[in-house]
Scaffold this motif. Structure first.
Motif, PDB file in Angstrom:
ATOM      1  N   PRO A   1       0.841  -1.191   0.000  1.00 20.41           N
ATOM      2  CA  PRO A   1       0.000   0.000   0.000  1.00 20.41           C
ATOM      3  C   PRO A   1       0.877   1.243   0.000  1.00 20.41           C
ATOM      4  CG  PRO A   1      -0.631  -1.510   1.770  1.00 20.41           C
ATOM      5  CD  PRO A   1       0.620  -2.044   1.136  1.00 20.41           C
ATOM      6  N   ARG A   2       0.535   2.191  -0.866  1.00 27.10           N
ATOM      7  CA  ARG A   2       1.350   3.389  -0.986  1.00 27.10           C
ATOM      8  C   ARG A   2       0.840   4.513  -0.120  1.00 27.10           C
ATOM      9  NH1 ARG A   2       0.925   2.913  -7.201  1.00 27.10           N
ATOM     10  NH2 ARG A   2      -0.797   4.218  -6.633  1.00 27.10           N
ATOM     11  N   GLY A   3      -0.383   4.381   0.383  1.00 22.66           N
ATOM     12  CA  GLY A   3      -0.919   5.431   1.227  1.00 22.66           C
ATOM     13  C   GLY A   3      -1.535   6.570   0.435  1.00 22.66           C
ATOM     14  N   ASP A   4      -1.505   6.536  -0.893  1.00 23.16           N
ATOM     15  CA  ASP A   4      -2.134   7.594  -1.656  1.00 23.16           C
ATOM     16  C   ASP A   4      -3.531   7.173  -2.071  1.00 23.16           C
ATOM     17  OD1 ASP A   4      -0.404   7.081  -4.850  1.00 23.16           O
ATOM     18  OD2 ASP A   4      -1.626   5.758  -3.656  1.00 23.16           O
ATOM     19  N   VAL A   5      -4.282   8.078  -2.651  1.00 24.87           N
ATOM     20  CA  VAL A   5      -5.674   7.818  -2.997  1.00 24.87           C
ATOM     21  C   VAL A   5      -5.788   6.762  -4.094  1.00 24.87           C
ATOM     22  CG1 VAL A   5      -7.785   8.876  -3.885  1.00 24.87           C
ATOM     23  CG2 VAL A   5      -6.336  10.123  -2.298  1.00 24.87           C
ATOM     24  N   ALA A   6      -4.897   6.788  -5.076  1.00 26.58           N
ATOM     25  CA  ALA A   6      -5.002   5.865  -6.209  1.00 26.58           C
ATOM     26  C   ALA A   6      -4.958   4.406  -5.765  1.00 26.58           C
ATOM     27  CB  ALA A   6      -3.896   6.136  -7.224  1.00 26.58           C
ATOM     28  N   ALA A   7      -4.287   4.126  -4.680  1.00 29.03           N
ATOM     29  CA  ALA A   7      -4.184   2.747  -4.206  1.00 29.03           C
ATOM     30  C   ALA A   7      -5.530   2.222  -3.718  1.00 29.03           C
ATOM     31  CB  ALA A   7      -3.150   2.651  -3.098  1.00 29.03           C
ATOM     32  N   ALA A   8      -6.465   3.128  -3.399  1.00 28.58           N
ATOM     33  CA  ALA A   8      -7.758   2.717  -2.866  1.00 28.58           C
ATOM     34  C   ALA A   8      -8.883   2.810  -3.897  1.00 28.58           C
ATOM     35  CB  ALA A   8      -8.094   3.587  -1.649  1.00 28.58           C
ATOM     36  N   ALA A   9      -8.574   3.054  -5.155  1.00 27.74           N
ATOM     37  CA  ALA A   9      -9.608   3.234  -6.173  1.00 27.74           C
ATOM     38  C   ALA A   9     -10.359   1.936  -6.449  1.00 27.74           C
ATOM     39  CB  ALA A   9      -8.971   3.753  -7.460  1.00 27.74           C
ATOM     40  N   TRP A  10     -11.585   2.079  -6.939  1.00 27.45           N
ATOM     41  CA  TRP A  10     -12.414   0.936  -7.283  1.00 27.45           C
ATOM     42  C   TRP A  10     -13.207   1.254  -8.544  1.00 27.45           C
ATOM     43  CZ3 TRP A  10     -13.017   3.617  -2.602  1.00 27.45           C
ATOM     44  CH2 TRP A  10     -14.064   4.529  -2.568  1.00 27.45           C
ATOM     45  N   THR A  11     -13.834   0.238  -9.111  1.00 28.56           N
ATOM     46  CA  THR A  11     -14.640   0.408 -10.311  1.00 28.56           C
ATOM     47  C   THR A  11     -16.088   0.036 -10.005  1.00 28.56           C
ATOM     48  OG1 THR A  11     -12.750  -0.139 -11.712  1.00 28.56           O
ATOM     49  CG2 THR A  11     -14.935  -0.281 -12.726  1.00 28.56           C
ATOM     50  N   PRO A  12     -16.981   1.032  -9.990  1.00 35.29           N
ATOM     51  CA  PRO A  12     -18.393   0.742  -9.773  1.00 35.29           C
ATOM     52  C   PRO A  12     -18.983  -0.027 -10.965  1.00 35.29           C
ATOM     53  CG  PRO A  12     -17.910   3.084  -9.499  1.00 35.29           C
ATOM     54  CD  PRO A  12     -16.714   2.459 -10.099  1.00 35.29           C
ATOM     55  N   SER A  13     -19.919  -0.920 -10.674  1.00 35.01           N
ATOM     56  CA  SER A  13     -20.595  -1.636 -11.757  1.00 35.01           C
ATOM     57  C   SER A  13     -22.016  -1.971 -11.333  1.00 35.01           C
ATOM     58  CB  SER A  13     -19.834  -2.897 -12.142  1.00 35.01           C
ATOM     59  OG  SER A  13     -19.799  -3.802 -11.068  1.00 35.01           O
ATOM     60  N   LEU A  14     -22.847  -2.243 -12.333  1.00 33.58           N
ATOM     61  CA  LEU A  14     -24.214  -2.687 -12.063  1.00 33.58           C
ATOM     62  C   LEU A  14     -24.602  -3.754 -13.075  1.00 33.58           C
ATOM     63  CD1 LEU A  14     -26.170  -1.210 -14.338  1.00 33.58           C
ATOM     64  CD2 LEU A  14     -25.984   0.681 -12.780  1.00 33.58           C
ATOM     65  N   VAL A  15     -25.475  -4.666 -12.622  1.00 34.74           N
ATOM     66  CA  VAL A  15     -25.893  -5.801 -13.449  1.00 34.74           C
ATOM     67  C   VAL A  15     -27.392  -5.987 -13.279  1.00 34.74           C
ATOM     68  CG1 VAL A  15     -25.643  -8.292 -13.774  1.00 34.74           C
ATOM     69  CG2 VAL A  15     -23.647  -6.920 -13.191  1.00 34.74           C
ATOM     70  N   PRO A  16     -28.148  -6.131 -14.345  1.00 42.17           N
ATOM     71  CA  PRO A  16     -27.692  -6.137 -15.733  1.00 42.17           C
ATOM     72  C   PRO A  16     -27.493  -4.714 -16.264  1.00 42.17           C
ATOM     73  CG  PRO A  16     -30.053  -6.557 -15.659  1.00 42.17           C
ATOM     74  CD  PRO A  16     -29.580  -6.477 -14.236  1.00 42.17           C
ATOM     75  N   PHE A  17     -26.649  -4.608 -17.268  1.00 44.52           N
ATOM     76  CA  PHE A  17     -26.392  -3.347 -17.977  1.00 44.52           C
ATOM     77  C   PHE A  17     -26.603  -3.629 -19.459  1.00 44.52           C
ATOM     78  CE2 PHE A  17     -23.492  -0.512 -20.288  1.00 44.52           C
ATOM     79  CZ  PHE A  17     -23.995   0.703 -19.869  1.00 44.52           C
ATOM     80  N   TYR A  18     -27.398  -2.818 -20.109  1.00 40.89           N
ATOM     81  CA  TYR A  18     -27.779  -3.025 -21.507  1.00 40.89           C
ATOM     82  C   TYR A  18     -27.033  -2.034 -22.391  1.00 40.89           C
ATOM     83  CZ  TYR A  18     -31.374  -5.678 -19.155  1.00 40.89           C
ATOM     84  OH  TYR A  18     -32.027  -6.581 -18.345  1.00 40.89           O
ATOM     85  N   GLY A  19     -25.836  -2.419 -22.795  1.00 38.76           N
ATOM     86  CA  GLY A  19     -24.947  -1.539 -23.548  1.00 38.76           C
ATOM     87  C   GLY A  19     -25.494  -1.062 -24.873  1.00 38.76           C
ATOM     88  N   GLU A  20     -26.457  -1.782 -25.442  1.00 40.13           N
ATOM     89  CA  GLU A  20     -26.994  -1.358 -26.736  1.00 40.13           C
ATOM     90  C   GLU A  20     -27.891  -0.119 -26.609  1.00 40.13           C
ATOM     91  OE1 GLU A  20     -29.924  -4.308 -25.055  1.00 40.13           O
ATOM     92  OE2 GLU A  20     -27.756  -4.258 -25.238  1.00 40.13           O
ATOM     93  N   VAL A  21     -28.444   0.141 -25.416  1.00 42.56           N
ATOM     94  CA  VAL A  21     -29.316   1.307 -25.236  1.00 42.56           C
ATOM     95  C   VAL A  21     -28.933   2.153 -24.021  1.00 42.56           C
ATOM     96  CG1 VAL A  21     -31.308   0.318 -26.434  1.00 42.56           C
ATOM     97  CG2 VAL A  21     -31.019  -0.068 -23.967  1.00 42.56           C
ATOM     98  N   GLU A  22     -27.915   1.742 -23.288  1.00 41.12           N
ATOM     99  CA  GLU A  22     -27.485   2.465 -22.094  1.00 41.12           C
ATOM    100  C   GLU A  22     -26.006   2.841 -22.224  1.00 41.12           C
ATOM    101  OE1 GLU A  22     -30.592   0.436 -18.953  1.00 41.12           O
ATOM    102  OE2 GLU A  22     -28.583  -0.401 -19.054  1.00 41.12           O
ATOM    103  N   GLN A  23     -25.605   3.846 -21.456  1.00 41.04           N
ATOM    104  CA  GLN A  23     -24.225   4.308 -21.521  1.00 41.04           C
ATOM    105  C   GLN A  23     -23.607   4.346 -20.124  1.00 41.04           C
ATOM    106  OE1 GLN A  23     -26.774   6.619 -22.824  1.00 41.04           O
ATOM    107  NE2 GLN A  23     -26.715   5.361 -24.665  1.00 41.04           N
TER     108      GLN A  23
END
Length: 159
Positions: A38-60
């Motif tokens: 752990p570096r103690g900076d903010v980037a080390a704690a980043a995450w990627t939000p996601s949701l399911v289901p996601f309909y990429g053909e009509v959603e962004q």
């Protein structure tokens, strides 16, 4: 005597070779281990939000947005859509523009965010807890940005 000396020299060479191999592996592993610390900076704690289901053909989905970009996507949430903003833990944001009426499971929707319900008619958005219980009042389709604490919310029912 020569045979004993030859075996001792062979054992010594084997020992030296094993020690050299150990040093070289250690030299390679040390930078990798330091990189994983752990570096103690903010980037080390980043995450990627996601949701399911996601309909990429009509959603962004828009990722790695700064605060101004996040505000723009919320302010201009298209008609017939629900727009969600969630932080990524590093000062950046993700914004979803959702269209399909269905319940979604949320992952890494942590802390503060926002929601704009710009659907038509009486399409309310329901924020749901771990056991699918309604949390608070459903969000009406009025194109108003509302701040939300994503912490207790596990699911969202778009309409």
């Amino acid at each position: 005597m020569g045979d004993v000396l030859h075996r001792s020299r062979g054992k010594a060479l084997t020992l030296v070779a094993a020690f050299a191999a150990l040093l070289s592996v250690s030299a390679l592993a040390a930078p990798a281990a330091r990189a994983a610390e752990p570096r103690g900076d903010v980037a080390a704690a980043a995450w990627t939000p996601s949701l399911v289901p996601f309909y990429g053909e009509v959603e962004q989905v828009y990722r790695n947005l700064n605060g101004s970009q996040r505000q723009f996507y919320l302010q201009y949430c298209p008609n017939g859509r629900v727009c969600l903003a969630v932080g990524e833990g590093d000062g950046q944001h993700t914004v979803y523009r959702l269209y399909r009426c269905t319940e979604r499971g949320l992952t890494n929707f942590i802390d503060a965010g926002a929601i704009v319900n710009n659907q038509v008619g009486d399409a309310h958005v329901r924020l749901l807890g771990k056991n699918h219980e309604l949390l608070g009042v459903p969000v009406p389709a009025d194109d108003v940005k509302r701040e939300v604490n994503w912490g207790p919310i596990w699911y969202i029912d778009v309409c």
